[in-house]
Motif scaffolding. Sequence first.
Motif, PDB file in Angstrom:
ATOM      1  N   PHE A  95       0.822  -1.018  -0.175  1.00 11.23           N
ATOM      2  CA  PHE A  95       0.012   0.023   0.083  1.00 11.23           C
ATOM      3  C   PHE A  95       0.886   1.142   0.139  1.00 11.23           C
ATOM      4  N   VAL A  96       1.730   1.255   0.727  1.00 14.85           N
ATOM      5  CA  VAL A  96       2.744   2.445   0.931  1.00 14.85           C
ATOM      6  C   VAL A  96       3.536   2.629  -0.401  1.00 14.85           C
ATOM      7  N   GLY A  97       3.800   1.648  -1.117  1.00 16.22           N
ATOM      8  CA  GLY A  97       4.450   1.630  -2.553  1.00 16.22           C
ATOM      9  C   GLY A  97       3.564   2.534  -3.456  1.00 16.22           C
ATOM     10  N   HIS A  98       2.133   2.074  -3.388  1.00 19.85           N
ATOM     11  CA  HIS A  98       1.259   2.552  -4.229  1.00 19.85           C
ATOM     12  C   HIS A  98       1.121   4.194  -3.922  1.00 19.85           C
ATOM     13  N   VAL A  99       1.346   4.599  -2.565  1.00 19.54           N
ATOM     14  CA  VAL A  99       1.157   5.885  -2.196  1.00 19.54           C
ATOM     15  C   VAL A  99       2.329   6.503  -2.730  1.00 19.54           C
ATOM     16  N   PHE A 100       3.582   6.200  -2.311  1.00 14.81           N
ATOM     17  CA  PHE A 100       4.738   6.735  -2.993  1.00 14.81           C
ATOM     18  C   PHE A 100       4.837   6.671  -4.617  1.00 14.81           C
ATOM     19  N   THR A 101       4.538   5.860  -5.114  1.00 14.39           N
ATOM     20  CA  THR A 101       4.456   6.227  -6.604  1.00 14.39           C
ATOM     21  C   THR A 101       3.561   7.351  -7.233  1.00 14.39           C
ATOM     22  N   ILE A 102       2.232   7.498  -6.628  1.00 13.78           N
ATOM     23  CA  ILE A 102       1.611   8.804  -6.768  1.00 13.78           C
ATOM     24  C   ILE A 102       2.359   9.768  -6.373  1.00 13.78           C
ATOM     25  N   LEU A 103       2.865   9.933  -5.132  1.00 13.34           N
ATOM     26  CA  LEU A 103       3.591  11.003  -4.740  1.00 13.34           C
ATOM     27  C   LEU A 103       4.847  11.384  -5.814  1.00 13.34           C
ATOM     28  N   ILE A 104       5.590  10.445  -6.150  1.00 15.40           N
ATOM     29  CA  ILE A 104       6.460  10.708  -7.113  1.00 15.40           C
ATOM     30  C   ILE A 104       5.924  11.378  -8.430  1.00 15.40           C
ATOM     31  N   GLY A 105       4.695  10.699  -8.841  1.00 15.00           N
ATOM     32  CA  GLY A 105       4.244  11.391 -10.054  1.00 15.00           C
ATOM     33  C   GLY A 105       3.800  12.919  -9.917  1.00 15.00           C
ATOM     34  N   ILE A 106       3.294  13.187  -8.329  1.00 10.07           N
ATOM     35  CA  ILE A 106       2.838  14.546  -8.296  1.00 10.07           C
ATOM     36  C   ILE A 106       4.184  15.254  -8.427  1.00 10.07           C
ATOM     37  N   GLU A 107       5.271  15.010  -7.707  1.00 13.58           N
ATOM     38  CA  GLU A 107       6.479  15.771  -7.810  1.00 13.58           C
ATOM     39  C   GLU A 107       7.085  15.792  -9.246  1.00 13.58           C
ATOM     40  N   PHE A 108       6.913  14.603 -10.151  1.00 14.81           N
ATOM     41  CA  PHE A 108       7.233  14.744 -11.497  1.00 14.81           C
ATOM     42  C   PHE A 108       6.519  15.921 -12.105  1.00 14.81           C
ATOM     43  N   LEU A 109       5.406  15.858 -11.767  1.00 12.71           N
ATOM     44  CA  LEU A 109       4.296  16.807 -12.519  1.00 12.71           C
ATOM     45  C   LEU A 109       4.749  18.107 -12.243  1.00 12.71           C
ATOM     46  N   LYS A 110       5.128  18.375 -10.736  1.00  9.35           N
ATOM     47  CA  LYS A 110       5.706  19.670 -10.517  1.00  9.35           C
ATOM     48  C   LYS A 110       6.927  20.249 -11.175  1.00  9.35           C
ATOM     49  N   MET A 111       7.804  19.093 -11.632  1.00 14.88           N
ATOM     50  CA  MET A 111       9.049  19.303 -12.071  1.00 14.88           C
ATOM     51  C   MET A 111       8.743  19.709 -13.642  1.00 14.88           C
ATOM     52  N   LEU A 112       7.623  19.165 -14.087  1.00 17.24           N
ATOM     53  CA  LEU A 112       7.492  19.723 -15.651  1.00 17.24           C
ATOM     54  C   LEU A 112       6.638  20.890 -15.816  1.00 17.24           C
ATOM     55  N   CYS A 113       6.050  21.136 -14.778  1.00 13.76           N
ATOM     56  CA  CYS A 113       5.156  22.761 -14.890  1.00 13.76           C
ATOM     57  C   CYS A 113       6.390  23.721 -14.186  1.00 13.76           C
ATOM     58  N   GLN A 114       7.050  23.518 -13.371  1.00 18.87           N
ATOM     59  CA  GLN A 114       8.061  24.710 -12.997  1.00 18.87           C
ATOM     60  C   GLN A 114       9.402  23.929 -12.793  1.00 18.87           C
ATOM     61  N   PRO A 115      10.154  23.531 -13.873  1.00 24.18           N
ATOM     62  CA  PRO A 115      11.313  22.996 -13.877  1.00 24.18           C
ATOM     63  C   PRO A 115      12.513  24.010 -13.128  1.00 24.18           C
ATOM     64  N   SER A 116      12.753  23.312 -11.937  1.00 24.07           N
ATOM     65  CA  SER A 116      13.971  23.913 -11.300  1.00 24.07           C
ATOM     66  C   SER A 116      14.773  22.965 -10.703  1.00 24.07           C
ATOM     67  N   GLU A 117      15.825  23.319 -10.129  1.00 22.72           N
ATOM     68  CA  GLU A 117      16.862  22.352  -9.375  1.00 22.72           C
ATOM     69  C   GLU A 117      16.299  21.829  -8.203  1.00 22.72           C
ATOM     70  N   ASP A 118      15.179  22.677  -7.676  1.00 22.66           N
ATOM     71  CA  ASP A 118      14.532  22.113  -6.522  1.00 22.66           C
ATOM     72  C   ASP A 118      13.550  21.035  -6.654  1.00 22.66           C
ATOM     73  N   THR A 119      12.822  21.165  -7.916  1.00 21.62           N
ATOM     74  CA  THR A 119      12.043  20.234  -7.984  1.00 21.62           C
ATOM     75  C   THR A 119      12.661  18.921  -8.460  1.00 21.62           C
ATOM     76  N   VAL A 120      13.750  18.891  -9.258  1.00 27.49           N
ATOM     77  CA  VAL A 120      14.425  17.941  -9.878  1.00 27.49           C
ATOM     78  C   VAL A 120      15.045  17.038  -8.588  1.00 27.49           C
ATOM     79  N   LEU A 121      15.656  17.869  -7.616  1.00 28.85           N
ATOM     80  CA  LEU A 121      16.175  17.137  -6.540  1.00 28.85           C
ATOM     81  C   LEU A 121      14.839  16.519  -5.456  1.00 28.85           C
ATOM     82  N   GLU A 122      13.865  17.086  -5.509  1.00 25.31           N
ATOM     83  CA  GLU A 122      12.668  16.352  -4.691  1.00 25.31           C
ATOM     84  C   GLU A 122      12.360  15.117  -5.422  1.00 25.31           C
TER      85      GLU A 122
END
Length: 166
Positions: free
Chosen positions: A58-85
């Motif tokens: 279950f936590v694996g599924h949650v982490f996958t969604i969180l990583i997707g959200i962070e990836f979306l943030k990286m696509l929308c506002q690319p910066s070194e912070d979002t890549v590192l997150e």
Amino acid sequence: MEKLIHKLRNMLYHSCNILDLAMALMVLLAILVASFSLGHSFLIFWNNRYAEASFLVFVGHVFTILIGIEFLKMLCQPSEDTVLEVLIFLVARHMIIEQTTVMENFITIVSIALLFAIKKYISLSVKKDSSTIFSNNSKLHTLFSSSSENQSDALEEEDTSISTDK
């Protein structure tokens, strides 16, 4: 001819921005679908809550969604912070979810520490409206911008010489 090439490059660059936006929308759609399916994953966890691995699944599924959200943030506002997150979430997910050896855990911890050090010492200040991956204040931006500024100066000189030749 040079103006045509310059206009073609600009058109290709703008089409890349449109493709970035299209991919961000696709990722958003995938995140929404995955979020709705999280309820099903929770029910499976609840029914098997006494099983040892059910919580990690279950936590694996949650982490996958969180990583997707962070990836979306990286696509929308690319910066070194979002890549590192995104990288920090990926490494943390690997350590928490996967069955790893002591040496792999040590390497994971060191890599997370390095990512936090990079975040603290290299990315000084990120502008929220920046559309480049390196902020104007970061040390990496100064490394890469000097060569790109020289290239843009050369392009401007070419444009000036072309217009004066006509």
